[in-house]
Structures are given as C-alpha cells and as structure tokens.
Design an enzyme around this catalytic site. Sequence first.
Site, PDB file in Angstrom:
ATOM      1  CD  GLU A 277      -3.503  -5.929   3.634  1.00 37.31           C
ATOM      2  OE1 GLU A 277      -4.354  -5.100   4.045  1.00 37.31           O
ATOM      3  OE2 GLU A 277      -2.286  -5.775   3.749  1.00 37.31           O
TER       4      GLU A 277
ATOM      5  CD  GLU B 114      -2.876  -1.169   2.385  1.00 36.56           C
ATOM      6  OE1 GLU B 114      -2.772  -0.299   3.254  1.00 36.56           O
ATOM      7  OE2 GLU B 114      -3.741  -2.064   2.418  1.00 36.56           O
TER       8      GLU B 114
HETATM    9  O1  IFM Z   1      -3.892  -3.416   9.132  1.00 35.62           O
HETATM   10  C1  IFM Z   1      -3.884  -2.847   7.869  1.00 35.62           C
HETATM   11  C2  IFM Z   1      -2.739  -3.392   7.041  1.00 35.62           C
HETATM   12  O2  IFM Z   1      -1.504  -3.183   7.662  1.00 35.62           O
HETATM   13  C3  IFM Z   1      -2.701  -2.725   5.692  1.00 35.62           C
HETATM   14  N1  IFM Z   1      -3.994  -2.785   5.054  1.00 35.62           N
HETATM   15  C4  IFM Z   1      -5.146  -2.404   5.810  1.00 35.62           C
HETATM   16  C5  IFM Z   1      -5.170  -3.127   7.139  1.00 35.62           C
HETATM   17  C6  IFM Z   1      -6.402  -2.698   7.955  1.00 35.62           C
HETATM   18  O3  IFM Z   1      -6.332  -1.338   8.244  1.00 35.62           O
END
Ligand code: IFM
Length: 452
Positions: free
Chosen positions: A356, A166
């Site tokens: 994710e 990210e």
């Molecule tokens: O916990 C985070 C992760 O580190 C990166 N993506 C979003 C998740 C939830 O906020």
Amino acid sequence: MSRIEFPPNFQWGAATAAYQIEGGMRVAGKGESIWDRFSHSPGRILGGATGDIACDSYHRFQEDIDLLKSMNLSSYRFSIAWTRIQPEGKGPAHRSGLDYYRRLMEALLEAGIRPLPTLYHWDLPQALEDSGGWPARDTAGRFADYAAITLRELGDLASDWVIFNEPNVFTALGYVLGIHAPGHQSLEAGLRATHTVNLAQGEAMRAMRSESSGLRIGTAFNMSPCEPAGDREEDAEAAERWHRFVNLWFLEPALHGRYPEAFLKGVPEETMGIQDGDAERMQAPLDFLGINLYTRSLVEEDLNDAYGIGAKPVEPQGDRAGPRTDFGWEVWPSALRDMVLRITRDYDRPVIEITENGCSYGDAPSAGGQIPDTRRIEFHRGFLQALHQAIEAGADVRSYHAWSLLDNFEWAEGYSQRFGLAWVDFETGERTLKDSGLWYGQVAQENGFEAR
Ligand code: IFM
C-alpha cells in the site's frame, strides 16, 4: 529529463479491503464482524457512515476488474472477509462465501491479473470478539483454522497470500485507543492482542503450508521510518525504540521468534501472556515482506508515555515539514526509500512488495466529468521515484500497490477521505478513473516514467 525504469517483471497493482468496498453485509449468510457492530454503534463513525453498501463490490466486482485492466495493472490486492467464510468465526466453511471469492479470483485470472488475497484486514467475527477477541489467546487457533479452510478451498487460485494487514494499527487503534473496532481502551488488552496476533501469524503460516504447496506468504506491515525530532542523543535513542515497536513488533517474532527491545524496562512478558514455547510458535518465515507506507515519523523522547517506550511521535513543524494530504498526513516521499533500505540492510535483502501507498485528496469531478487530482499524481510520482532509488541501491522490490483502487469506507472517517485512483459516486456506485488513474495506467504500461 531522465527516465525512471523499473525492473523487468515488476508488478503494478492496486489494493482494497473487504469491509471498505464490498458492501453486501446481509447477503448469503455472512456473519456479523466487529466493523459491522462498531459502525452501527452511534457516535463511532464520522457522519454515522457504515460499510453496509460501500462500493457494492460484492455485486460489482467485474467493474473493479475492468478498471484494473484499463490501467494495465497486473496485481490486485484485496481481502477476504472472515465472516463470509465462517460467519461465527469457527466451524465449517460457508459455501456461498467461498463461491464469491472463487468467482472474483477466477475473473482476475481470466483478466491476467494476479490475485493477492489478504486473510485479515481488520474484520474479526463479532462472535470471536464476544469470547475475548484478539487479547484472548484462543483467537490464534481460530484464525489458523480459518486460514487452513480458506487455503484448502481457494489455494488453487492464488500462490501469493498476505496473512495480516497492519497488525500494529488494528491492535493499537482497536484495543488501546478505541477509535477503531472493537473500540476498547486498554493498554493491557492491546499488548495481549499483539502477542495473540504474533502467535496467529506463525500458526496460520504453518496451517496454510500444510494445505497447499508452493505458496509465497507475506504480511503487510504498516511502516514508517523513525527520525529523531531534535539533535539530542536521547531523541535518537527514542526514535530507535519507536522504530522497533512500530516497524518490528510483528516482524522480529515472525523472522526470529523474539520481540525487539522497544520498551525501557524490557518486554512486558507477563502482561502480554507470553508462555514457554511461544518463541517457536510465533515463527513465520515470510517469503516476502509487504510494506504499507504513507509518511515518516518524527520522534522525541517522552519518559512518561503510556506504553513505557519512552518515546512519542511529534508533528513536523515549520520549514522541516512537507505538505499535507486532506487527511493531514505529511507528504514525505523519501520515507519510502529510507524504510525499504533500512529493512533491506537489517534483514539481509528480503523480497519486498509495496502492498500500500497512497493519499487522500477530495478532488471532485469537473463539469466535463474529468477528475483533475494532480496532487495525487505528484504524490505517486514522488514516492515511486524514491522507491526506484531504493531499488537502484540494491533493494529487492517486486511490486507497488496504490492504495486504493477505489474511493471507499475510510474506517472512523467514513466516506470523508477519498484515496481512490477511481472516483466512486456513493449514491449510484458509478466508478470513474481520476486523472491519477489514467496517469498510473500509463506508468504501468511503460514500466516507468520520465523523472522531473
Ligand atoms: O484505508 C486504510 C487501509 O485499510 C489500511 N492502510 C491505510 C489505509 C488509509 O488509511
């Protein structure tokens, strides 16, 4: 009822990140990262929490692997802490840090689980921050050195690697908004950071490939489909600019060596420190695109926004709004289908991995010890159904990773937001699969589920 069946060889996984789960902050010569410094600075993290111990996965990783196995998962996305490999962000590799990840990856392979390491999930060595951090161009070279060392030492244990997690989030929250480490509030620093990260992405990919052959390399982009908040043409144009900034700012440079037209007055090249030859340096022909997706974005025109994009996200209201997770994020499953199909259309059907997707709900153990998190089951069911629609419509999606395997340190929110498929008792470190973990394990075993 019809059955939702995923393609053969589809990989079911779960994701975590080093600072959020490992603990072991002072062990075996690990260096200080910006998150160690930030979390120990008063007033930065809810409740004064730190990642010093977190889920103690540094010592308990075998229990994490046992959880993955008990859910029949075949892929584990975790991240490597740069400060375990190079405590000061440069110099030779630190043997005990490498040994830790070697033990973890060997144990995963032994369990028949693909290790999917991420090189950078936000924990920059503090020593590099002290010499300018991501806004400093030199950091790209330091990162490429770290990538090379890591692949030289651990490249035999994984063929699939993620470079960044990210990049849009850690540059904006860390350098522009100041709510994540290192806590700066400067638009200029944030924009420069985005350019260094893009250079680093290209340089790291070349360094990795020169150390190890046959790699599949991607980055995990945080994406969100951008829809106009209103019916006005201006809102539609604003949503498109916002899409280019939020979703493409690190993807276009990698794939095409250019920045997308997100700003009203063009790319702020001088502010970003762009130099001759950078278009080539930024290129990183990714083998797969990782997509992290949590919700959609509603966007309206705002000609006074600080960035100069002429757009701002707005909260969904009234009957246009979906329900919210405990974090306040709107649950909008079709966002995953829409985003995957947009990327499939615009980038000539790339290989996609969902790196994710998940939700925060605080459901706690009942008297019998069971954790009835039915809202999390509904969340994953909805998003998986939407993902399946995208695959049916032609997208080449190879995996899905639930965020997260474990309840863990949720950055500025400390331990207040629980995203795990497994409950963690932060007093004892004990892990217990929630009902969602049991459900997800069955989905993985059957490679699908009955649709509602
Ligand atoms: O916990 C985070 C992760 O580190 C990166 N993506 C979003 C998740 C939830 O906020």
